[in-house]
Design a protein around this motif. Structure first.
Motif, PDB file in Angstrom:
ATOM      1  N   ILE A  84       0.858  -1.186   0.000  1.00 13.05           N
ATOM      2  CA  ILE A  84       0.000   0.000   0.000  1.00 13.05           C
ATOM      3  C   ILE A  84       0.892   1.233   0.000  1.00 13.05           C
ATOM      4  O   ILE A  84       1.771   1.374   0.832  1.00 13.05           O
ATOM      5  CB  ILE A  84      -0.916   0.054   1.238  1.00 13.05           C
ATOM      6  CG1 ILE A  84      -1.958  -1.050   1.181  1.00 13.05           C
ATOM      7  CG2 ILE A  84      -1.611   1.411   1.335  1.00 13.05           C
ATOM      8  CD1 ILE A  84      -2.870  -1.071   2.387  1.00 13.05           C
ATOM      9  N   ASP A  85       0.636   2.112  -0.953  1.00 17.43           N
ATOM     10  CA  ASP A  85       1.333   3.400  -0.971  1.00 17.43           C
ATOM     11  C   ASP A  85       0.507   4.344  -0.106  1.00 17.43           C
ATOM     12  O   ASP A  85      -0.587   4.748  -0.490  1.00 17.43           O
ATOM     13  CB  ASP A  85       1.456   3.927  -2.394  1.00 17.43           C
ATOM     14  CG  ASP A  85       2.247   5.227  -2.488  1.00 17.43           C
ATOM     15  OD1 ASP A  85       2.337   5.955  -1.463  1.00 17.43           O
ATOM     16  OD2 ASP A  85       2.755   5.529  -3.570  1.00 17.43           O
ATOM     17  N   MET A  86       1.041   4.694   1.064  1.00 13.66           N
ATOM     18  CA  MET A  86       0.286   5.498   2.023  1.00 13.66           C
ATOM     19  C   MET A  86      -0.060   6.881   1.505  1.00 13.66           C
ATOM     20  O   MET A  86      -0.868   7.587   2.096  1.00 13.66           O
ATOM     21  CB  MET A  86       1.062   5.636   3.330  1.00 13.66           C
ATOM     22  CG  MET A  86       2.313   6.446   3.208  1.00 13.66           C
ATOM     23  SD  MET A  86       3.119   6.545   4.804  1.00 13.66           S
ATOM     24  CE  MET A  86       4.502   7.591   4.398  1.00 13.66           C
ATOM     25  N   ASN A  87       0.544   7.286   0.396  1.00 15.92           N
ATOM     26  CA  ASN A  87       0.279   8.613  -0.168  1.00 15.92           C
ATOM     27  C   ASN A  87      -0.789   8.600  -1.252  1.00 15.92           C
ATOM     28  O   ASN A  87      -1.111   9.649  -1.797  1.00 15.92           O
ATOM     29  CB  ASN A  87       1.578   9.208  -0.710  1.00 15.92           C
ATOM     30  CG  ASN A  87       2.574   9.446   0.396  1.00 15.92           C
ATOM     31  OD1 ASN A  87       2.290  10.155   1.344  1.00 15.92           O
ATOM     32  ND2 ASN A  87       3.729   8.819   0.301  1.00 15.92           N
ATOM     33  N   PRO A  94      -9.320   1.503   0.734  1.00 12.68           N
ATOM     34  CA  PRO A  94      -9.788   0.146   1.073  1.00 12.68           C
ATOM     35  C   PRO A  94      -9.298  -0.325   2.446  1.00 12.68           C
ATOM     36  O   PRO A  94     -10.033  -0.994   3.179  1.00 12.68           O
ATOM     37  CB  PRO A  94      -9.206  -0.728  -0.048  1.00 12.68           C
ATOM     38  CG  PRO A  94      -8.966   0.207  -1.178  1.00 12.68           C
ATOM     39  CD  PRO A  94      -8.605   1.523  -0.549  1.00 12.68           C
ATOM     40  N   PHE A  95      -8.079   0.033   2.803  1.00 14.17           N
ATOM     41  CA  PHE A  95      -7.542  -0.320   4.118  1.00 14.17           C
ATOM     42  C   PHE A  95      -8.365   0.343   5.223  1.00 14.17           C
ATOM     43  O   PHE A  95      -8.756  -0.297   6.200  1.00 14.17           O
ATOM     44  CB  PHE A  95      -6.076   0.117   4.204  1.00 14.17           C
ATOM     45  CG  PHE A  95      -5.456  -0.082   5.558  1.00 14.17           C
ATOM     46  CD1 PHE A  95      -5.006  -1.332   5.953  1.00 14.17           C
ATOM     47  CD2 PHE A  95      -5.332   0.975   6.440  1.00 14.17           C
ATOM     48  CE1 PHE A  95      -4.433  -1.517   7.203  1.00 14.17           C
ATOM     49  CE2 PHE A  95      -4.764   0.803   7.690  1.00 14.17           C
ATOM     50  CZ  PHE A  95      -4.318  -0.448   8.069  1.00 14.17           C
ATOM     51  N   GLY A 128      -1.091  15.475   8.494  1.00 12.56           N
ATOM     52  CA  GLY A 128      -0.835  14.062   8.776  1.00 12.56           C
ATOM     53  C   GLY A 128      -0.029  13.402   7.670  1.00 12.56           C
ATOM     54  O   GLY A 128      -0.231  13.661   6.488  1.00 12.56           O
ATOM     55  N   LEU A 129       0.900  12.544   8.072  1.00 17.28           N
ATOM     56  CA  LEU A 129       1.714  11.805   7.122  1.00 17.28           C
ATOM     57  C   LEU A 129       0.826  10.845   6.326  1.00 17.28           C
ATOM     58  O   LEU A 129      -0.046  10.197   6.883  1.00 17.28           O
ATOM     59  CB  LEU A 129       2.783  11.022   7.891  1.00 17.28           C
ATOM     60  CG  LEU A 129       3.942  10.442   7.117  1.00 17.28           C
ATOM     61  CD1 LEU A 129       4.723  11.540   6.407  1.00 17.28           C
ATOM     62  CD2 LEU A 129       4.862   9.685   8.067  1.00 17.28           C
ATOM     63  N   GLY A 130       1.029  10.772   5.025  1.00 15.75           N
ATOM     64  CA  GLY A 130       0.237   9.888   4.172  1.00 15.75           C
ATOM     65  C   GLY A 130      -0.902  10.640   3.502  1.00 15.75           C
ATOM     66  O   GLY A 130      -1.032  11.856   3.607  1.00 15.75           O
ATOM     67  N   SER A 131      -1.733   9.883   2.823  1.00 13.90           N
ATOM     68  CA  SER A 131      -2.843  10.439   2.052  1.00 13.90           C
ATOM     69  C   SER A 131      -3.857  11.174   2.927  1.00 13.90           C
ATOM     70  O   SER A 131      -4.153  10.752   4.047  1.00 13.90           O
ATOM     71  CB  SER A 131      -3.557   9.304   1.310  1.00 13.90           C
ATOM     72  OG  SER A 131      -4.769   9.754   0.746  1.00 13.90           O
TER      73      SER A 131
END
Length: 175
Positions: A84-87, A94-95, A128-131
Motif C-alpha cells: 500500500i502506498d500510504m500517499n 480500502p484499508f 498528517g503523514l500519508g494520504s
C-alpha cells in the motif's frame, strides 16, 4: 474514564493497545502508570504484524475475548499492509474501509495515531503523514502538536468532526 477539560466523564473502557514503536514494559506501562491508568483494562499486543486479513481476524478475536471497546494503533501507517502506498487515496481507502468494518462489527472505537509531515502545510487537516484520505475516511480527527508561537505549549485541535460538534482547541504544557 477521565474526561478532557470541559467534557463529561465516561465509564472506563477496556483497551487493546498495539504499538509498533514503543515496548509495553519499558515505555508504555510507565507512561500509563504516570497517567493513573487502570492497567487491568489494557491488553498490549506484543507482536507486530501488518493488518492483513489474518491479522484482522486475530484482532477481532482479541477485541471480543478482552471485551475491548477501544483499539489503539500506534502508528497507523506501520500497520498498513505491504504494497500500500500510504500517499495514494485509492490504496489507503480500502484499508481504512476494512478498519471501519472491524469497528462496526465489534463496536470498538479505533484510535489511530499518525505522525505529522515535516513540511509546513496551510491547513491542519493536511499535516498528517500519508494520504489525506486517511483523515477523510475517519469520523473525527484531532491534531496534537507544538504551538507555533510558544515552544513550551502544546495544542490539541479538532480538525475533523463528522458526527459531533467541533471540540474546543485546548492548550497545555507538559509536566
Amino acid at each position: 474514564g477521565r474526561a478532557l477539560p470541559g467534557q463529561a466523564k465516561l465509564k472506563p473502557r477496556n483497551v487493546l493497545f498495539m504499538s509498533a514503536e514503543d515496548d509495553p514494559e519499558t515505555t508504555l506501562v510507565r507512561r500509563l502508570i504516570r497517567m493513573k491508568a487502570d492497567l487491568a483494562r489494557i491488553t498490549f499486543s506484543k507482536k507486530f504484524f501488518r493488518l492483513e486479513e489474518e491479522a484482522l481476524g486475530w484482532i477481532e478475536q482479541h477485541i471480543v475475548s478482552q471485551k475491548a471497546e477501544v483499539l489503539i494503533l500506534d502508528p497507523l501507517l506501520a500497520y498498513m499492509q505491504g504494497g500500500i502506498d500510504m500517499n495514494k487515496a485509492n490504496e489507503t481507502r480500502p484499508f481504512m474501509a476494512r478498519l471501519a468494518e472491524l469497528a462496526k462489527a465489534t463496536n470498538v472505537t479505533i484510535i489511530a495515531l499518525r505522525h505529522l509531515t515535516k513540511g509546513e502545510k496551510e491547513k491542519a487537516i493536511f499535516r498528517g503523514l500519508g494520504s489525506i484520505d486517511i483523515t477523510a475516511s475517519a469520523r473525527s480527527a484531532v491534531l496534537i502538536g507544538q504551538h507555533p508561537e510558544d515552544q513550551d505549549l502544546r495544542a490539541m485541535v479538532h480538525i475533523k468532526h463528522n458526527l459531533s460538534e467541533r471540540g474546543p482547541t485546548m492548550l497545555y504544557e507538559l509536566a
